[in-house]
Design a protein around this motif. Sequence first.
Motif, PDB file in Angstrom:
ATOM      1  N   LEU A 199       0.834  -1.186  -0.138  1.00 31.32           N
ATOM      2  CA  LEU A 199      -0.165  -0.016   0.006  1.00 31.32           C
ATOM      3  C   LEU A 199       0.851   1.356   0.043  1.00 31.32           C
ATOM      4  N   SER A 200       0.543   2.170  -0.932  1.00 31.49           N
ATOM      5  CA  SER A 200       1.468   3.457  -0.973  1.00 31.49           C
ATOM      6  C   SER A 200       0.488   4.600  -0.581  1.00 31.49           C
ATOM      7  N   PHE A 201       0.911   5.603   0.170  1.00 31.40           N
ATOM      8  CA  PHE A 201      -0.119   6.792   0.354  1.00 31.40           C
ATOM      9  C   PHE A 201       0.714   8.083   0.079  1.00 31.40           C
ATOM     10  N   ASP A 202      -0.003   8.918  -0.495  1.00 31.14           N
ATOM     11  CA  ASP A 202       0.778  10.470  -0.736  1.00 31.14           C
ATOM     12  C   ASP A 202      -0.033  11.546  -0.373  1.00 31.14           C
ATOM     13  N   GLY A 203      -1.067  11.191   0.553  1.00 27.34           N
ATOM     14  CA  GLY A 203      -1.871  12.134   1.174  1.00 27.34           C
ATOM     15  C   GLY A 203      -2.983  12.929   0.594  1.00 27.34           C
ATOM     16  N   ASP A 204      -3.277  12.218  -0.887  1.00 28.30           N
ATOM     17  CA  ASP A 204      -4.161  12.742  -1.538  1.00 28.30           C
ATOM     18  C   ASP A 204      -5.049  11.376  -1.897  1.00 28.30           C
ATOM     19  N   HIS A 205      -4.374  10.336  -2.123  1.00 24.87           N
ATOM     20  CA  HIS A 205      -4.889   9.022  -2.507  1.00 24.87           C
ATOM     21  C   HIS A 205      -3.939   7.948  -2.233  1.00 24.87           C
ATOM     22  N   HIS A 206      -4.627   6.525  -2.276  1.00 21.37           N
ATOM     23  CA  HIS A 206      -3.653   5.463  -1.952  1.00 21.37           C
ATOM     24  C   HIS A 206      -3.940   4.475  -3.101  1.00 21.37           C
ATOM     25  N   SER A 207      -2.809   3.643  -3.269  1.00 25.72           N
ATOM     26  CA  SER A 207      -2.867   2.629  -4.228  1.00 25.72           C
ATOM     27  C   SER A 207      -2.657   1.242  -3.471  1.00 25.72           C
ATOM     28  N   GLU A 208      -3.292   0.169  -3.367  1.00 26.33           N
ATOM     29  CA  GLU A 208      -3.295  -0.875  -2.466  1.00 26.33           C
ATOM     30  C   GLU A 208      -3.593  -2.272  -3.558  1.00 26.33           C
ATOM     31  N   VAL A 209      -2.361  -3.319  -3.116  1.00 24.10           N
ATOM     32  CA  VAL A 209      -2.611  -4.520  -3.756  1.00 24.10           C
ATOM     33  C   VAL A 209      -2.709  -5.397  -2.529  1.00 24.10           C
ATOM     34  N   ARG A 210      -3.656  -6.274  -2.331  1.00 23.43           N
ATOM     35  CA  ARG A 210      -3.865  -7.215  -1.174  1.00 23.43           C
ATOM     36  C   ARG A 210      -2.861  -8.271  -1.441  1.00 23.43           C
ATOM     37  N   PRO A 211      -2.462  -8.961  -0.304  1.00 28.39           N
ATOM     38  CA  PRO A 211      -1.429  -9.861  -0.318  1.00 28.39           C
ATOM     39  C   PRO A 211      -1.875 -11.127  -0.970  1.00 28.39           C
ATOM     40  N   GLY A 212      -0.843 -11.593  -1.606  1.00 28.83           N
ATOM     41  CA  GLY A 212      -0.900 -12.783  -2.635  1.00 28.83           C
ATOM     42  C   GLY A 212       0.367 -13.416  -2.888  1.00 28.83           C
ATOM     43  N   GLY A 213       0.323 -14.305  -3.870  1.00 24.20           N
ATOM     44  CA  GLY A 213       1.438 -14.899  -4.471  1.00 24.20           C
ATOM     45  C   GLY A 213       2.354 -14.160  -5.171  1.00 24.20           C
ATOM     46  N   GLN A 214       3.192 -14.692  -6.104  1.00 22.82           N
ATOM     47  CA  GLN A 214       4.581 -14.229  -6.912  1.00 22.82           C
ATOM     48  C   GLN A 214       3.893 -12.770  -7.587  1.00 22.82           C
ATOM     49  N   ARG A 215       2.615 -12.992  -8.214  1.00 24.26           N
ATOM     50  CA  ARG A 215       2.187 -11.669  -9.147  1.00 24.26           C
ATOM     51  C   ARG A 215       1.724 -10.475  -8.252  1.00 24.26           C
ATOM     52  N   ARG A 216       1.246 -10.675  -6.953  1.00 22.85           N
ATOM     53  CA  ARG A 216       0.918  -9.766  -6.242  1.00 22.85           C
ATOM     54  C   ARG A 216       1.989  -8.498  -6.062  1.00 22.85           C
ATOM     55  N   PRO A 217       3.213  -9.102  -5.533  1.00 25.67           N
ATOM     56  CA  PRO A 217       4.249  -8.052  -5.102  1.00 25.67           C
ATOM     57  C   PRO A 217       4.600  -7.614  -6.205  1.00 25.67           C
ATOM     58  N   LEU A 218       4.805  -8.224  -7.507  1.00 30.35           N
ATOM     59  CA  LEU A 218       5.284  -7.593  -8.857  1.00 30.35           C
ATOM     60  C   LEU A 218       4.217  -6.410  -9.345  1.00 30.35           C
ATOM     61  N   GLN A 219       3.022  -6.750  -8.945  1.00 30.35           N
ATOM     62  CA  GLN A 219       1.923  -5.635  -9.373  1.00 30.35           C
ATOM     63  C   GLN A 219       2.102  -4.477  -8.576  1.00 30.35           C
ATOM     64  N   TRP A 220       2.368  -4.695  -7.363  1.00 25.89           N
ATOM     65  CA  TRP A 220       2.551  -3.462  -6.284  1.00 25.89           C
ATOM     66  C   TRP A 220       3.808  -2.612  -6.518  1.00 25.89           C
ATOM     67  N   LEU A 221       4.895  -3.297  -6.849  1.00 29.59           N
ATOM     68  CA  LEU A 221       6.114  -2.917  -7.147  1.00 29.59           C
ATOM     69  C   LEU A 221       6.095  -2.047  -8.475  1.00 29.59           C
ATOM     70  N   HIS A 222       5.036  -2.551  -9.508  1.00 33.42           N
ATOM     71  CA  HIS A 222       4.958  -1.917 -10.799  1.00 33.42           C
ATOM     72  C   HIS A 222       4.188  -0.335 -10.561  1.00 33.42           C
ATOM     73  N   THR A 223       3.231  -0.495  -9.491  1.00 32.07           N
ATOM     74  CA  THR A 223       2.361   0.887  -9.067  1.00 32.07           C
ATOM     75  C   THR A 223       3.501   1.867  -8.484  1.00 32.07           C
ATOM     76  N   LEU A 224       4.137   1.327  -7.589  1.00 33.21           N
ATOM     77  CA  LEU A 224       5.309   2.407  -7.199  1.00 33.21           C
ATOM     78  C   LEU A 224       6.285   2.973  -8.093  1.00 33.21           C
ATOM     79  N   SER A 225       6.656   2.264  -9.291  1.00 31.51           N
ATOM     80  CA  SER A 225       7.494   2.704 -10.298  1.00 31.51           C
ATOM     81  C   SER A 225       6.833   3.611 -11.235  1.00 31.51           C
ATOM     82  N   THR A 226       5.443   3.544 -11.252  1.00 34.71           N
ATOM     83  CA  THR A 226       4.747   4.432 -12.318  1.00 34.71           C
ATOM     84  C   THR A 226       4.186   5.782 -11.277  1.00 34.71           C
ATOM     85  N   TYR A 227       4.397   5.876 -10.116  1.00 35.89           N
ATOM     86  CA  TYR A 227       3.858   6.781  -9.273  1.00 35.89           C
ATOM     87  C   TYR A 227       4.405   8.264  -9.845  1.00 35.89           C
TER      88      TYR A 227
END
Length: 303
Positions: A132-160
């Motif tokens: 979960l990332s937060f910036d004071g205006d909105h947040h982006s969340e990926v619920r816990p899961g297997g191999q694909r979930r953390p990759l999905q979340w890291l992608h959201t961080l890199s495109t922020y």
Amino acid sequence: MTSPTRIDMADLTALRQAAAVLDLSSRPRVMTDLAGAHASGFRGRGMEFDDYRVYQPGDDLRAMDWRVTARTGTPHVRLYQEERERPVMLCVDLRPAMWFATRGRFKAVIAAEAAALCGWAALENRDRVGGLSFDGDHHSEVRPGGQRRPLQWLHTLSTYQPMEAAPRDDALLQLLRRLLRTARPGTLVGLFSDFRQLGATESALLRKLGQRVELILGFVVDPIEQRLPPAGRYPLADASGQIRWIDTADPAHRRRWAAQYSERRTNAESLARASRAHWVELTTDGEPLVALSSALGRRRRAA
């Protein structure tokens, strides 16, 4: 080469091999006879529902599912499987003050790298990882899961894309409230931030969260926040981009500056102890793996 001013997906994924040395076992928790890779932090029977089957003599009557029994006309019990995976939720502060550094890499980049290292280490433990990332205006969340979930979340961080406007004053408060609503007992929660706007309400919520989950608090700081540079006049931009000048030759100003940082750090570290959290101090000119290894320990090599 690691980017100092942006969160790069290639940099985050490249940390996977290095993260294997981190020990993310649940040391404060009581070990159980379940077959997981770490100590269980869950309360209760430590089981998850799997399926139904027809009742057999000797089955525990507490497992009887009366709705299925009534619908089919035949006694059925619920089957459970052992919980072998721990949910891991990693939170990264992306507020404007985190997009800053005078040395090394931006605080937001350091926070993202520390979270990624913990995520990869958790996958090594066969845990389920989300973020979960937060910036004071909105947040982006990926619920816990297997191999694909953390990759999905890291992608959201890199495109922020960093905010330009000043953040909401209650950003950290809203994050903690959300974690209290969504984090299951026994979850490992990592929060990587500079912990600005950490008031009495936020502190109370963090202590309450620490009673439910296992916490890692990563305190991210730039060297200039700890001490002012040599005597001189320096331009300083605030969150709105307005420039003001600070005079580092004034002894009184140097004392106030150092006292403000010391108070913020002391408050955050004291709160970590009160919340039974692992305390990790991260600097923009340091390496997150070194700080995490020192605070959390390293895996023992198999004999």
